[in-house]
Design a protein around this motif. Structure first.
Motif, mmCIF file in Angstrom:
data_model
loop_
_atom_site.group_PDB
_atom_site.id
_atom_site.type_symbol
_atom_site.label_atom_id
_atom_site.label_comp_id
_atom_site.label_asym_id
_atom_site.label_seq_id
_atom_site.Cartn_x
_atom_site.Cartn_y
_atom_site.Cartn_z
ATOM 1 N N ILE A 119 0.771 -1.139 -0.174
ATOM 2 C CA ILE A 119 0.032 0.005 0.020
ATOM 3 C C ILE A 119 0.687 1.069 0.102
ATOM 4 O O ILE A 119 0.569 2.259 -0.663
ATOM 5 C CB ILE A 119 -0.983 -0.082 1.173
ATOM 6 C CG1 ILE A 119 -1.996 -1.236 1.467
ATOM 7 C CG2 ILE A 119 -1.828 1.429 1.271
ATOM 8 C CD1 ILE A 119 -2.870 -1.332 2.358
ATOM 9 N N VAL A 120 1.869 1.188 0.785
ATOM 10 C CA VAL A 120 2.890 2.439 0.763
ATOM 11 C C VAL A 120 3.272 2.665 -0.478
ATOM 12 O O VAL A 120 3.323 3.860 -1.008
ATOM 13 C CB VAL A 120 4.033 2.158 1.789
ATOM 14 C CG1 VAL A 120 5.145 3.144 1.781
ATOM 15 C CG2 VAL A 120 3.483 2.238 3.155
ATOM 16 N N GLU A 121 3.817 1.639 -1.314
ATOM 17 C CA GLU A 121 4.425 1.728 -2.414
ATOM 18 C C GLU A 121 3.370 2.443 -3.548
ATOM 19 O O GLU A 121 3.807 3.326 -4.357
ATOM 20 C CB GLU A 121 4.979 0.531 -2.911
ATOM 21 C CG GLU A 121 6.374 0.157 -2.327
ATOM 22 C CD GLU A 121 7.325 -0.762 -3.180
ATOM 23 O OE1 GLU A 121 7.166 -1.059 -4.323
ATOM 24 O OE2 GLU A 121 8.326 -1.333 -2.675
ATOM 25 N N ARG A 122 2.191 1.869 -3.523
ATOM 26 C CA ARG A 122 1.195 2.377 -4.303
ATOM 27 C C ARG A 122 1.003 3.787 -3.971
ATOM 28 O O ARG A 122 0.811 4.707 -5.188
ATOM 29 C CB ARG A 122 0.015 1.519 -4.132
ATOM 30 C CG ARG A 122 -1.498 2.034 -4.856
ATOM 31 C CD ARG A 122 -1.624 1.628 -6.152
ATOM 32 N NE ARG A 122 -2.524 2.072 -6.958
ATOM 33 C CZ ARG A 122 -3.171 1.607 -8.082
ATOM 34 N NH1 ARG A 122 -2.480 0.437 -8.434
ATOM 35 N NH2 ARG A 122 -4.229 2.066 -8.823
ATOM 36 N N LEU A 123 0.659 4.220 -2.724
ATOM 37 C CA LEU A 123 0.313 5.690 -2.472
ATOM 38 C C LEU A 123 1.483 6.398 -2.902
ATOM 39 O O LEU A 123 1.143 7.822 -3.001
ATOM 40 C CB LEU A 123 -0.058 5.585 -1.006
ATOM 41 C CG LEU A 123 -1.364 4.890 -0.743
ATOM 42 C CD1 LEU A 123 -1.586 5.036 1.167
ATOM 43 C CD2 LEU A 123 -2.578 5.608 -1.498
ATOM 44 N N LYS A 124 2.659 6.157 -2.813
ATOM 45 C CA LYS A 124 3.658 7.106 -2.895
ATOM 46 C C LYS A 124 3.703 7.390 -4.248
ATOM 47 O O LYS A 124 3.746 8.569 -4.692
ATOM 48 C CB LYS A 124 5.048 6.534 -2.575
ATOM 49 C CG LYS A 124 5.292 6.561 -0.969
ATOM 50 C CD LYS A 124 6.710 5.943 -0.533
ATOM 51 C CE LYS A 124 7.846 6.367 -0.954
ATOM 52 N NZ LYS A 124 8.942 5.658 -0.210
ATOM 53 N N VAL A 125 3.559 6.475 -5.204
ATOM 54 C CA VAL A 125 3.502 6.714 -6.647
ATOM 55 C C VAL A 125 2.306 7.670 -6.991
ATOM 56 O O VAL A 125 2.417 8.440 -7.564
ATOM 57 C CB VAL A 125 3.423 5.616 -7.480
ATOM 58 C CG1 VAL A 125 3.459 5.677 -8.859
ATOM 59 C CG2 VAL A 125 4.903 4.538 -7.174
#
Length: 378
Positions: A119-125
């Motif tokens: 989720i962190v990776e998705r939201l950062k992008v």
């Protein structure tokens, strides 16, 4: 934005059909009733409405995704492919909890950290963040539930469980959950024009839930929900839902509801709980033993969760209470009687087989709901 979402109203075992009925009564049609949950598709405005109105559901969760996952790679990639940015704002806080049953991915801490990382990776992008996510905003509790290798990812829209109505200032030793109390009332065909008595009322939960049902007061009217601060639910949707609840309440409906108990301290707690629920003098409370119960009207309803006599010292006393109730009610055939107990000899002690029985769980205790239908007097 009037996006469609899939919502899951979770339910205690045995209450799924009742929760399903409530969801339908709110106007949501395409629903699926499964073990422990009722899923339905609706507009985001259903989040405030379902939280405010569902009397017997435990929580309302928003389904973000459902997929097969037998490896950590699959779990990571498929979680990352979901549109988290639609639901979690850049500064949103999102702790991850998890559970796993009969699945290859059985380590819950590993599943939680993989979902969090995805989720962190998705939201950062999606939010264009290069450093770390602050997580200082509204709370979005993410749950990863894996059952037979199928992962279900949800956001909890309720916050505290829906049984927390906000009126319980005190309780007895073994309090009945408000959601189960509401279900016990809804299983009957009681109408607010008829007398209603709980002769083993404890801290008053059944009588209070009956009064809320009788005046059509939304059970969530007195509390807050986690999703009130979520960016994708328009503030107007919350305002409209609260307005709808205010307009639907029938505060002029007269009620004849009595709660009695042998313990004066419990009667005191019940009174305080009723005051906190805004029901003030709508319910009559009496300190009384069951042998003194003497209905004066016809076509009433007894709905109760008496002591079960599970502790050895209490058993004889409890069995005598059941006998007394049966003896008294024999003289009042127009009354309907509904009793929840784990005592397997209840019908024998009461002196009559139930018209109907329903298996329910009170917490982790397996109980039967004994239903005796009265002969209605015109």
């Amino acid at each position: 934005m009037s996006q469609k979402v899939t919502l899951i109203a979770t339910a205690a075992m045995g209450l799924e059909a009742i929760v399903g009925k409530e969801v339908k009564a709110l106007g949501y049609e395409n629903l699926q009733v499964e073990n422990g949950r009722v899923s339905f598709e609706a507009d985001v405005s259903a989040i405030p409405r379902a939280n405010l109105w569902l009397r017997t559901a435990d929580r309302v969760k928003l389904q973000v995704g459902r997929f097969k996952a037998t490896s950590f790679d699959q779990l990571f990639e498929q979680t990352k492919a979901l549109p988290w940015e639609d639901f979690i704002a850049e500064e949103g806080e999102f702790p991850v909890i998890g559970k796993s049953v009969k699945s290859k991915l059985y380590s819950v801490p590993d599943c939680q950290s993989i979902v969090k990382k995805a989720i962190v990776e998705r939201l950062k992008v999606k939010h264009g963040v290069t450093s770390w996510l602050k997580e200082t905003g509204a709370l979005h509790r993410v749950e990863v539930a894996i059952h037979k290798d199928e992962a279900l990812l949800t956001l909890d829209t309720s916050g505290s469980g829906l049984h927390k109505r906000g009126y319980r200032v005190g309780q007895g030793e073994a309090p009945l959950k408000e959601t189960l109390a509401a279900a016990l009332v809804q299983i009957t065909n009681w109408h607010p024009d008829h007398p209603f008595v709980d002769p083993f009322c404890g801290s008053g939960t059944i009588a209070i839930e009956a009064a809320l049902i009788g005046q059509n007061i939304a059970p969530g009217f007195n509390r807050e929900f986690a999703s009130e601060d979520w960016h994708f639910i328009p503030q107007q949707a919350w305002e409209d839902a609260f307005q709808e609840a205010e307009e639907a309440a029938n505060y002029d409906q007269p009620l004849n509801i009595v709660g009695s108990d042998i313990d004066p301290e419990l009667i005191d707690i019940a009174k305080k709980n009723a005051m906190e629920a805004g029901l003030g003098d709508l319910i009559s409370w009496k300190q009384m033993q069951i042998s003194d119960f003497n209905p004066k009207q016809d076509n009433g309803y007894v709905v109760s969760n008496p002591p079960y006599g599970e502790r050895m010292g209490d058993r004889e006393e409890v069995e005598q209470m059941y006998r007394d109730l049966g003896t008294i009610m024999r003289d009042h055939p127009s009354w309907s009687v509904y009793v929840l107990t784990s005592h397997e000899g209840f019908e024998k002690l009461y002196g009559k087989p139930a018209t109907k029985r329903r298996k329910l769980f009170n917490g982790f205790i397996k109980t039967d709901y004994y239903q005796y239908f009265g002969k209605h007097v015109r």
